[in-house]
Motif scaffolding. Structure first.
Motif, PDB file in Angstrom:
ATOM      1  N   LYS A 427       0.826  -1.211   0.000  1.00 50.19           N
ATOM      2  CA  LYS A 427       0.000   0.000   0.000  1.00 50.19           C
ATOM      3  C   LYS A 427       0.858   1.258   0.000  1.00 50.19           C
ATOM      4  O   LYS A 427       0.656   2.188  -0.802  1.00 50.19           O
ATOM      5  CB  LYS A 427      -0.929  -0.023   1.208  1.00 50.19           C
ATOM      6  CG  LYS A 427      -1.698   1.263   1.473  1.00 50.19           C
ATOM      7  CD  LYS A 427      -2.585   1.102   2.691  1.00 50.19           C
ATOM      8  CE  LYS A 427      -3.252   2.392   3.110  1.00 50.19           C
ATOM      9  NZ  LYS A 427      -2.317   3.360   3.698  1.00 50.19           N
ATOM     10  N   VAL A 428       1.840   1.313   0.905  1.00 50.22           N
ATOM     11  CA  VAL A 428       2.681   2.508   1.031  1.00 50.22           C
ATOM     12  C   VAL A 428       3.554   2.683  -0.209  1.00 50.22           C
ATOM     13  O   VAL A 428       3.735   3.808  -0.704  1.00 50.22           O
ATOM     14  CB  VAL A 428       3.541   2.416   2.308  1.00 50.22           C
ATOM     15  CG1 VAL A 428       4.585   3.532   2.339  1.00 50.22           C
ATOM     16  CG2 VAL A 428       2.656   2.470   3.550  1.00 50.22           C
ATOM     17  N   SER A 429       4.099   1.598  -0.718  1.00 50.23           N
ATOM     18  CA  SER A 429       4.948   1.669  -1.917  1.00 50.23           C
ATOM     19  C   SER A 429       4.168   2.269  -3.096  1.00 50.23           C
ATOM     20  O   SER A 429       4.655   3.177  -3.790  1.00 50.23           O
ATOM     21  CB  SER A 429       5.464   0.281  -2.265  1.00 50.23           C
ATOM     22  OG  SER A 429       6.210   0.316  -3.464  1.00 50.23           O
ATOM     23  N   LYS A 430       2.968   1.765  -3.315  1.00 51.38           N
ATOM     24  CA  LYS A 430       2.162   2.287  -4.438  1.00 51.38           C
ATOM     25  C   LYS A 430       1.738   3.733  -4.191  1.00 51.38           C
ATOM     26  O   LYS A 430       1.727   4.551  -5.118  1.00 51.38           O
ATOM     27  CB  LYS A 430       0.942   1.396  -4.627  1.00 51.38           C
ATOM     28  CG  LYS A 430       1.275   0.012  -5.154  1.00 51.38           C
ATOM     29  CD  LYS A 430       0.056  -0.893  -5.208  1.00 51.38           C
ATOM     30  CE  LYS A 430       0.423  -2.280  -5.729  1.00 51.38           C
ATOM     31  NZ  LYS A 430      -0.744  -3.187  -5.753  1.00 51.38           N
ATOM     32  N   GLU A 431       1.437   4.032  -2.957  1.00 55.71           N
ATOM     33  CA  GLU A 431       1.039   5.398  -2.601  1.00 55.71           C
ATOM     34  C   GLU A 431       2.161   6.391  -2.913  1.00 55.71           C
ATOM     35  O   GLU A 431       1.926   7.452  -3.521  1.00 55.71           O
ATOM     36  CB  GLU A 431       0.672   5.432  -1.119  1.00 55.71           C
ATOM     37  CG  GLU A 431       0.402   6.796  -0.534  1.00 55.71           C
ATOM     38  CD  GLU A 431       0.291   6.749   0.980  1.00 55.71           C
ATOM     39  OE1 GLU A 431       1.126   7.376   1.648  1.00 55.71           O
ATOM     40  OE2 GLU A 431      -0.609   6.059   1.504  1.00 55.71           O
ATOM     41  N   LEU A 432       3.389   6.064  -2.503  1.00 52.54           N
ATOM     42  CA  LEU A 432       4.499   6.972  -2.715  1.00 52.54           C
ATOM     43  C   LEU A 432       4.893   7.078  -4.180  1.00 52.54           C
ATOM     44  O   LEU A 432       5.462   8.098  -4.613  1.00 52.54           O
ATOM     45  CB  LEU A 432       5.697   6.530  -1.867  1.00 52.54           C
ATOM     46  CG  LEU A 432       5.533   6.657  -0.351  1.00 52.54           C
ATOM     47  CD1 LEU A 432       6.774   6.171   0.369  1.00 52.54           C
ATOM     48  CD2 LEU A 432       5.233   8.100   0.055  1.00 52.54           C
ATOM     49  N   ARG A 433       4.607   6.050  -4.948  1.00 52.11           N
ATOM     50  CA  ARG A 433       4.937   6.084  -6.377  1.00 52.11           C
ATOM     51  C   ARG A 433       3.773   6.591  -7.229  1.00 52.11           C
ATOM     52  O   ARG A 433       3.892   6.708  -8.440  1.00 52.11           O
ATOM     53  CB  ARG A 433       5.325   4.682  -6.853  1.00 52.11           C
ATOM     54  CG  ARG A 433       6.663   4.189  -6.271  1.00 52.11           C
ATOM     55  CD  ARG A 433       6.918   2.740  -6.649  1.00 52.11           C
ATOM     56  NE  ARG A 433       6.971   2.582  -8.112  1.00 52.11           N
ATOM     57  CZ  ARG A 433       6.903   1.405  -8.735  1.00 52.11           C
ATOM     58  NH1 ARG A 433       6.759   0.286  -8.017  1.00 52.11           N
ATOM     59  NH2 ARG A 433       6.952   1.332 -10.044  1.00 52.11           N
ATOM     60  N   GLY A 434       2.640   6.892  -6.582  1.00 51.76           N
ATOM     61  CA  GLY A 434       1.492   7.389  -7.311  1.00 51.76           C
ATOM     62  C   GLY A 434       0.776   6.341  -8.146  1.00 51.76           C
ATOM     63  O   GLY A 434       0.141   6.669  -9.146  1.00 51.76           O
ATOM     64  N   ILE A 435       0.896   5.070  -7.695  1.00 50.99           N
ATOM     65  CA  ILE A 435       0.230   3.976  -8.412  1.00 50.99           C
ATOM     66  C   ILE A 435      -1.096   3.671  -7.719  1.00 50.99           C
ATOM     67  O   ILE A 435      -1.099   3.374  -6.512  1.00 50.99           O
ATOM     68  CB  ILE A 435       1.122   2.713  -8.422  1.00 50.99           C
ATOM     69  CG1 ILE A 435       2.444   3.004  -9.128  1.00 50.99           C
ATOM     70  CG2 ILE A 435       0.396   1.553  -9.103  1.00 50.99           C
ATOM     71  CD1 ILE A 435       3.424   1.869  -9.057  1.00 50.99           C
ATOM     72  N   PRO A 436      -2.185   3.740  -8.392  1.00 50.09           N
ATOM     73  CA  PRO A 436      -3.482   3.436  -7.749  1.00 50.09           C
ATOM     74  C   PRO A 436      -3.545   1.969  -7.354  1.00 50.09           C
ATOM     75  O   PRO A 436      -3.067   1.090  -8.054  1.00 50.09           O
ATOM     76  CB  PRO A 436      -4.513   3.776  -8.825  1.00 50.09           C
ATOM     77  CG  PRO A 436      -3.778   3.691 -10.122  1.00 50.09           C
ATOM     78  CD  PRO A 436      -2.365   4.101  -9.815  1.00 50.09           C
ATOM     79  N   GLU A 437      -4.128   1.711  -6.173  1.00 45.74           N
ATOM     80  CA  GLU A 437      -4.315   0.333  -5.715  1.00 45.74           C
ATOM     81  C   GLU A 437      -5.459  -0.315  -6.484  1.00 45.74           C
ATOM     82  O   GLU A 437      -6.419   0.342  -6.866  1.00 45.74           O
ATOM     83  CB  GLU A 437      -4.628   0.306  -4.215  1.00 45.74           C
ATOM     84  CG  GLU A 437      -3.438   0.661  -3.345  1.00 45.74           C
ATOM     85  CD  GLU A 437      -3.662   0.253  -1.907  1.00 45.74           C
ATOM     86  OE1 GLU A 437      -3.626  -0.960  -1.618  1.00 45.74           O
ATOM     87  OE2 GLU A 437      -3.900   1.156  -1.096  1.00 45.74           O
ATOM     88  N   ASN A 438      -5.324  -1.611  -6.704  1.00 50.33           N
ATOM     89  CA  ASN A 438      -6.376  -2.355  -7.406  1.00 50.33           C
ATOM     90  C   ASN A 438      -7.626  -2.476  -6.532  1.00 50.33           C
ATOM     91  O   ASN A 438      -7.537  -2.646  -5.343  1.00 50.33           O
ATOM     92  CB  ASN A 438      -5.864  -3.753  -7.767  1.00 50.33           C
ATOM     93  CG  ASN A 438      -4.703  -3.678  -8.760  1.00 50.33           C
ATOM     94  OD1 ASN A 438      -4.625  -2.712  -9.530  1.00 50.33           O
ATOM     95  ND2 ASN A 438      -3.829  -4.671  -8.740  1.00 50.33           N
TER      96      ASN A 438
END
Length: 438
Positions: A427-438
């Motif tokens: 969750k945090v990795s995608k958040e910081l990279r601006g990747i929306p969670e599935n």
């Protein structure tokens, strides 16, 4: 090249040349010498400041093991456990460990009375205390220590406080890359990245089995290759092997000590990973001139390893014998393998799109590279805010300023905690990279 002596294909080492200024100045302690067991037998003791056992409040104790076995520490052993002992360690435990090292590692110098590096052993207050004292024995201000990259972060502090520096050699899953080590040493005057005026290094520090932070283990071919390079360039080897008995497979790998023809390996072992770190008992094995000098430094610093812990361990070893102790090590390794397997399974489920890793084969850690990150300090900080504690990879890099890695410790986490940890990290990795969670 070091010179060979008349004992076959070994290189004669002039140990005095490796000692630091502090080690050269260090003399034997009269008071500590008076505590040597051989000096106390059949004597009227009015030399040392020994408290009378008559005032010790504990007269006996017992240990209850997981299988229900109850072991008694009798009154005489309890007295010994509460009294000062030799800086070398208590005689019975020290002899047991000497025999054990010969059985497990069988160093080439064993039984060679004329070998200048004949094996010696000393008990320490945890292996890290022995390692720290070892650096004090060998490192002066301005010296450099060769380490693998990445490596155990506490070593940087141990060396830097002495005015030394660490120089990292890149590693792969098989260990230090020999060609890179050779290139550095052959071109030291121009390739040393830390201090162009530093003298040539005289020490390699390494963790060949279950290395912290990667939990990878060197192949035997790498151990041989690195040992030969150390022979060529006259390096001593500090073999820190706390995870040796956590190796997930059997047989156990050959240690650097087991191939040490010359007497250049100072090996550090510990009971912390297989019995418990609170006991604070380690043991170092190596050439008598080095172990003897380290003992002199220990006399006026730590003084001795806890006798109570030594008695507890000796009580266990008398009950178990070598076979029983090895079974305890095997159980520990199996437990850690199961923990690692579950973390890998969980990571494959939740983290395969945000990270990559190599499966550990010993130890307690998963060294994970986070995709899309040049440095993970911000990531680790955000994970902490979400309730997950991790270690940033940069702290394991010699002279590091950035690293895309994190270290995940899996020994004490429950399965549910591993699942939750991987979810938070994703969750945090995608958040910081601006990747929306599935």
């Amino acid at each position: 090249m070091a010179k060979q002596n008349g004992l076959g294909n070994i290189c004669r080492i002039q140990y005095e040349k490796y000692f630091s200024k502090l080690a050269r100045r260090t003399k034997s302690s009269v008071l500590r010498d008076a505590a040597e067991a051989s000096e106390l037998k059949n004597k009227i003791i009015m030399s040392g400041g020994y408290p009378s056992p008559e005032i010790f409040p504990i007269i006996s104790s017992q240990l209850t093991l997981r299988d229900g076995t109850v072991l008694k520490i009798d009154e005489e052993s309890q007295k010994d456990s509460l009294q000062y002992c030799s800086t070398w360690g208590m005689d019975d435990l020290r002899q047991w460990l000497k025999d054990f090292q010969k059985k497990i590692h069988n160093p080439p110098s064993v039984g060679e009375d004329k070998h200048p590096g004949e094996m010696e052993l000393m008990i320490t207050a945890g292996s890290q205390d022995g390692i720290s004292t070892g650096f004090q024995m060998l490192i002066d201000e301005g010296d450099s220590v060769i380490v693998q990259n990445p490596t155990y972060p506490s070593v940087f502090s141990m060396v830097e406080r002495l005015g030394g520096s660490t120089v990292g050699i890149d590693s792969d899953k098989h260990g230090i890359i020999p060609s890179k080590m050779r290139t550095l040493l052959e071109n030291w005057e121009i390739s040393n990245p830390v201090n162009k005026n530093a003298p040539r290094p005289k020490v390699l520090y390494c963790i060949p089995t279950g290395e912290n932070p990667r939990s990878a283990s060197w192949s035997f071919e790498r151990r041989q290759a690195v040992y030969q390079i150390c022979r060529e360039f006259n390096l001593l080897i500090m073999e820190d092997d706390p995870y040796y008995f956590t190796y997930f497979n059997r047989p156990l790998p050959r240690s650097m000590l087991s191939i040490d023809e010359d007497g250049r390996v100072l090996r550090f072992d510990t009971f912390s990973k297989v019995l418990g770190p609170g006991l604070r008992i380690g043991y170092l094995t190596g050439p008598r001139p080095l172990v003897g000098k380290l003992m002199l430094l220990y006399q006026t610093s730590t003084s001795l390893a806890c006798p109570f812990s030594q008695v507890i361990i000796m009580t266990l070893l008398r009950e178990w014998g070598v076979e029983g102790f090895i079974q305890q090590c095997d159980r520990t390794a199996q437990f850690l393998k199961e923990q690692a397997d579950y973390l890998l399974l969980t990571a494959n489920t939740y983290l395969s799109d945000v990270a990559e890793w190599e499966a550990p084969n010993a130890g307690m850690f998963l060294w994970m590279k986070m995709k899309g990150f040049e440095d993970t300090r911000g990531l680790v900080k955000r994970c902490k805010e979400e309730g997950l504690l991790l270690i940033e990879g940069v702290y394991a890099i010699p002279g590091g300023t950035m690293s895309p890695y994190i270290r995940i410790a899996f020994a004490i986490a429950s399965k549910q905690q591993m699942i939750e940890a991987c979810k938070i990290l994703a969750k945090v990795s995608k958040e910081l990279r601006g990747i929306p969670e599935n």
